[in-house]
Design an enzyme around this catalytic site. Structure first.
Site, PDB file in Angstrom:
ATOM      1  CE1 TYR A 161      49.478  33.747  49.653  1.00 22.61           C
ATOM      2  CE2 TYR A 161      49.693  36.117  49.376  1.00 22.61           C
ATOM      3  CZ  TYR A 161      49.706  34.844  48.840  1.00 22.61           C
ATOM      4  OH  TYR A 161      49.953  34.670  47.501  1.00 22.61           O
ATOM      5  CE  LYS A 165      52.943  33.126  48.267  1.00 24.20           C
ATOM      6  NZ  LYS A 165      53.420  31.994  47.418  1.00 24.20           N
TER       7      LYS A 165
END
Length: 256
Positions: A161, A165
């Site tokens: 994750y 990002k």
């Protein structure tokens, strides 16, 4: 001699066309409401048509304008066709996202591909397609990604994750440089943990909630309403000199 006072830029979006992905719930829904309330006609995008229809009806009850587009934005051919068939969007908020948390040693290729397919690839090409329409029409615009505080720090069980990002922050800067002269601004909003349906299980875990609360200096977790002013600011003329940057709505998490 009278002082010439500066004029505060408008936060209104009357006459603007906006598109919000992930609009069926949570952060995306809140962003759509904020833009519609400010006067924009908002295209609500998600895979769940029933929820989108309910939201559109609720907006109409307020006298606000919207339409519904049921779409999986990882289907790039379908995404291309929809963007090409519509008038250029003045504002785009990409709130569609996916997280599959696990220790880095347990990450599977399927998890990696699923997260990057939505968080990076679909996000990249959404902005590319919208920007091409704006450039062709010689129109200005504001492209906004709902990123994360994890685009600026690391976190346990969040390697994939965080990587996705961080990648969003990278293409945001590059696109802002490329399209700045055309008046197309590209920015991110980086929230801390926000209470939504998707984060309910995290907050229900006492250890995880304690870890979260120990990092938020404002001593509370985030609500979707905390992001509505941020998205309105970046969408409107109030942020006309803001591009290639991230607006952290993280309660001080990354201040350490």
């Amino acid at each position: 001699m009278m002082i010439s006072l500066p004029q505060t830029p408008s936060f209104k979006l009357t006459g603007k066309r906006a598109l919000v992905t992930g609009a069926s719930s949570g952060i995306g829904l809140a962003c759509a409401v904020a833009l519609a309330e400010a006067g924009a006609h908002v295209t609500l995008v998600a895979r769940r048509g029933d929820q989108l229809s309910e939201l559109s009806a609720a907006l109409l009850d307020k006298g606000w304008l919207s339409d519904v587009l049921v779409l999986d934005i990882t289907d790039l051919s379908a995404l291309d066709a929809e963007i090409a068939s519509r008038a250029p969007y003045d504002v785009v908020v990409n709130s569609a996202g996916l997280a599959r948390h696990s220790p880095a040693t347990d990450t599977t290729a399927d998890d990696f591909d699923a997260v990057f397919s939505l968080n990076v690839k679909a996000a990249y090409f959404l902005f590319q397609l919208v920007a091409k329409r704006l450039l062709s029409a010689k129109k200005r615009g504001s492209l906004i990604s709902i990123s994360s505080q994890m685009a600026h720090v690391g976190g346990l069980d969040r390697a994939v994750y965080c990587a996705s990002k961080h990648a969003v922050e990278g293409f945001t800067k590059a696109m802002a440089i490329e399209w700045g002269k055309a008046g197309i601004r590209v920015n991110t909003i980086c929230p801390t943990f926000i209470k939504t349906e998707l984060t309910a299980s995290t907050f229900d875990d006492p250890d995880k909630r304690a870890w979260i609360e120990s990092h938020i200096k404002l001593d509370r977790v985030g609500e979707v309403e905390d992001l509505m002013g941020a998205v309105l600011y970046l969408a409107s003329d109030a942020s006309n000199m803001v591009t290639g940057t991230s607006l952290k709505v993280d309660g001080g998490w990354t201040a350490e």
